[in-house]
Every structure is written in C-alpha cells, then in structure tokens.
Design a protein around this motif. Sequence first.
Motif, short mmCIF file in Angstrom:
data_model
loop_
_atom_site.label_atom_id
_atom_site.label_comp_id
_atom_site.label_asym_id
_atom_site.label_seq_id
_atom_site.Cartn_x
_atom_site.Cartn_y
_atom_site.Cartn_z
N MET A 1 0.85 -1.20 0.00
CA MET A 1 0.00 0.00 0.00
C MET A 1 0.88 1.24 0.00
N ALA A 2 0.58 2.18 -0.87
CA ALA A 2 1.38 3.40 -0.97
C ALA A 2 1.18 4.28 0.25
N ASP A 3 2.21 4.99 0.61
CA ASP A 3 2.15 5.85 1.79
C ASP A 3 1.36 7.13 1.54
N THR A 4 1.53 7.74 0.37
CA THR A 4 0.96 9.06 0.09
C THR A 4 0.34 9.06 -1.30
N CYS A 5 -0.74 9.79 -1.46
CA CYS A 5 -1.39 9.92 -2.76
C CYS A 5 -1.26 11.36 -3.25
N TYR A 6 -0.86 11.50 -4.52
CA TYR A 6 -0.73 12.82 -5.15
C TYR A 6 -1.69 12.90 -6.33
N ASP A 7 -2.03 14.12 -6.69
CA ASP A 7 -2.81 14.31 -7.91
C ASP A 7 -1.94 14.04 -9.13
N VAL A 8 -0.73 14.63 -9.14
CA VAL A 8 0.17 14.52 -10.29
C VAL A 8 1.59 14.31 -9.79
N CYS A 9 2.32 13.42 -10.46
CA CYS A 9 3.76 13.28 -10.23
C CYS A 9 4.48 13.74 -11.48
N ILE A 10 5.43 14.66 -11.33
CA ILE A 10 6.21 15.19 -12.45
C ILE A 10 7.64 14.70 -12.32
N ASN A 11 8.13 14.01 -13.33
CA ASN A 11 9.50 13.51 -13.31
C ASN A 11 10.36 14.44 -14.14
N GLY A 12 11.20 15.23 -13.47
CA GLY A 12 12.04 16.22 -14.15
C GLY A 12 11.71 17.62 -13.68
N ALA A 13 12.70 18.27 -13.04
CA ALA A 13 12.47 19.59 -12.45
C ALA A 13 13.17 20.70 -13.22
N GLY A 14 13.32 20.51 -14.54
CA GLY A 14 13.81 21.60 -15.37
C GLY A 14 12.77 22.70 -15.45
N PRO A 15 12.99 23.73 -16.27
CA PRO A 15 12.02 24.83 -16.34
C PRO A 15 10.59 24.39 -16.66
N VAL A 16 10.42 23.40 -17.54
CA VAL A 16 9.07 22.96 -17.92
C VAL A 16 8.41 22.21 -16.77
N GLY A 17 9.07 21.17 -16.25
CA GLY A 17 8.47 20.38 -15.18
C GLY A 17 8.24 21.18 -13.92
N ALA A 18 9.20 22.01 -13.54
CA ALA A 18 9.06 22.79 -12.31
C ALA A 18 7.98 23.86 -12.44
N THR A 19 7.87 24.47 -13.62
CA THR A 19 6.82 25.47 -13.83
C THR A 19 5.44 24.83 -13.76
N LEU A 20 5.30 23.64 -14.34
CA LEU A 20 4.02 22.93 -14.24
C LEU A 20 3.69 22.64 -12.79
N ALA A 21 4.68 22.21 -12.00
CA ALA A 21 4.44 21.93 -10.59
C ALA A 21 3.96 23.18 -9.85
N CYS A 22 4.60 24.31 -10.10
CA CYS A 22 4.21 25.56 -9.43
C CYS A 22 2.81 26.01 -9.86
N ARG A 23 2.52 25.87 -11.14
CA ARG A 23 1.20 26.29 -11.64
C ARG A 23 0.09 25.43 -11.06
N LEU A 24 0.29 24.12 -11.01
CA LEU A 24 -0.73 23.23 -10.45
C LEU A 24 -0.89 23.47 -8.95
N SER A 25 0.21 23.67 -8.25
CA SER A 25 0.14 23.93 -6.82
C SER A 25 -0.63 25.22 -6.53
N ALA A 26 -0.39 26.25 -7.37
CA ALA A 26 -1.09 27.52 -7.17
C ALA A 26 -2.60 27.37 -7.32
N ALA A 27 -3.04 26.32 -8.04
CA ALA A 27 -4.47 26.07 -8.24
C ALA A 27 -5.02 25.03 -7.26
N GLY A 28 -4.19 24.60 -6.31
CA GLY A 28 -4.68 23.72 -5.25
C GLY A 28 -4.43 22.24 -5.45
N LEU A 29 -3.67 21.84 -6.47
CA LEU A 29 -3.38 20.43 -6.67
C LEU A 29 -2.20 19.99 -5.82
N LYS A 30 -2.17 18.71 -5.49
CA LYS A 30 -1.09 18.13 -4.71
C LYS A 30 -0.12 17.45 -5.68
#
Length: 402
Positions: A1-30
């Motif tokens: 059983m997984a410990d934690t559930c996320y809405d989205v997992c992004i693999n890669g924290a370059g400008p594209v992946g990190a910007t997507l993470a920040c944008r989704l977080s700003a809208a309330g996603l985990k």
Amino acid sequence: MADTCYDVCINGAGPVGATLACRLSAAGLKVLLIDRAALPGLEDPSLDGRAYAIAEGPRRLLEDAGIWGNLPGTSQPIREIRVSDGRPYESASPLFLHFGVEDAPSDQPFGWMAEARDLRLAINHTLARSEGVTVEAPNTGTFTFHPDHAEIRLATGKTVRAQLVVAAEGRRSPLREQARIGVTKVPYHQYGIVATIAHEQPHHGVALEHFLPQGPFARLPMPGTAEHPHRSAIVWAEGEGRAQRCHALPDDVFAREIKARMGDEDLGTITPIGRRWLYPLSAQYARTYISHRLALAGDAAHGIHPIAGQGLNIGFKDVIALADLLITAHQNQQDLGKRTLLQHYQRRTRPANMAMFAATDVLERLFSNDNPLLRRVRDIGIAGVHRVPSLRKAFVRRAMGL
C-alpha cells in the motif's frame, strides 16, 4: 500500500516540469516533483552566460505560477526584431524583414530575455514556498502504471501513488522509453555556439536574426549590469568542425568572428564575457505525447532547431494546455489520468508543435545554404512579408504565444 497519494507526479524539475508543478500547486493540486539533481545545484554560478527568450504567452504562465515576480534580476523586453540574409564579412541583403512596435498587440514587447540562472533561482524560490509541491531531489523513481493509478517507488525507499505522471526529463526521457513511445530524430550536422557579449553601443531592445550559409546567427538583447551596461546573448549555428574551432578562439578573434556575422548592425567594440557553450543541434519528435496515465511535456515530447528561438516556449505552451485541463478536471473532481483528458491534451498541443517542427526544419534547410537561386527566393520572401502589415502581425501573435 502506498504511503501518500498525489494528484500529479512530475518527473524532471527543469524549467518545464518545475513550472508545471508551481502552476498546479497555485491552483490547489497536490504535486510530487522528482529530479535526479539537487535543485540548489542547478543554481551554480558556472551556468551563467546563457539566457532564455520568453514569449508573452509563456511569460503570463510564469506569472500565474508565481515565478515571474521572483526573478532576482531585471528582464529585458524585446521591442523590435530585424531579420536579414547575407554572408560573413559582407553587408546584409538590402531585402529584409523588420518587426516593430506597431506589429505587437497593444504595444507589448515581443518577448523577454531572462538569464538562465535568474529563472532557475526564481523557480527554486517559488517551489520552496509552494505548499502543494513535494520535492524529491536528488532522487529517482521506479514507475508502475496500474488501471486506476501510477505507483512510484522512490530510490530512498518510499512508495507513493498519483493519478497522472508527467515526463519532463528532456530529450532522453526514461519514462518515454519505458512506455515504448517511438521518436523520430533529425540530425543537422551543426553545433550551436552560445555566449554573452558586452558591446559599446546600446541595443535599444532590438534583436537580430541574420541568416548565413553555414547556419543562422542571432543576437538577443540582455539587461545591462554596472560592469557591462550593454550586453547581448549570441546564438550561432555552424558546421561541426568550424563550430568547434570558433568556440576555441581567443577572445579578440572570437569577437571579430561575431562582428563579421552581424551584417550591417554596428554596436561598436565587442567583448566576449563569461563562459561559452557548444551544443550539437538536432530535432526530434515523439510519435505520441500520451500513454496510460502518462503525458510527455517539453523536450520529452519534442525538440526543434533553435532557428526561431521557440524551443522553451513550445514546452511552456505544453504546460499551459496541460495545466488548464488538469485544473478544470480537479475542480470538477474528475480523474486526472483518464484517457479522454490526455487525448484532449494531445489534440491541443501536438498539431501546433508539429507545424513548428516542420517550419523550423524548412527554414533551416532553406536558409543554411549558399545556392544563388534559393538566396534570391528567400530574400524576396523576407521582403514580401515585410511589406504586408497584417502578415507581420499574424507572425508576431503566433510567436508571442497569443
């Protein structure tokens, strides 16, 4: 059983992946963001000397994601663009294309120049303050895709799950390979030289794209510093052997070669500053952007020739499209990894990206040669666009991502 559930997992924290993470977080996603490199390491001062040309549409994305306001340095607006054709050490063709302030909607800049390190610092600062983003870096994950979720086993031993995984790891995407998504590659047998120069005269926010037989040469305006009040970024394509020789030239000879490729533009004395970079140039595209509970974004999905300076902007357009769909689905309490949502993402992005891929490929082949007939045809084409204001404005709106 997984410990934690996320809405989205992004693999890669370059400008594209990190910007997507920040944008989704700003809208309330985990969001879970994974990268094999430690994020502070990406701020290394040795990375100085490179800059990004960011179009207006992607700039608004960075603003919505909370990143733009965190830039530690000033960004330089691009107010005018001059496109010309010629040969090194010769005057440019009298037929040219000029985009002025009258071609931009509401007198907006065509784009903005931001130093790569400044953008990285802004992204890392925003991530640190984004409550909805969990950053696992340095770390890697093993991904298993189930009917109703994706399971991610981190190298540190923790197991988590997410509704959707986004591959944003770059051109050699491991997740794309795992999903057995094919890639078509186009080699150009060129290298790109990237450098920063200081110059005697101000650039006035004007960018230059000068097409040469060996490859395009671009000078992009950058903000000045106390030490160097007038600076520009150089992106210069050459054949493999010539590029390596030019990259290794002493500063004074390197400056002379740069000046020889600027056509009629005269910015006075030129002085190379900072580190020079050398990259092999190629293009590629994934045959699909989606698989089961997986979406490709940025260079994992596509890579184009830098002739139009649109590589990162296309990646940011992927983020705009995917974030809009995911935020709406989240608000409606829908499954973020469902097939129909991913198909919608592909329909919104892939046709336009393929059109840009084809356009840059044709431009590279049309302009990177010295055939007299083709030179005449392309010069007439450049001048023809220059004489039609509505056509110039259409080009500008598309390039600005509007």
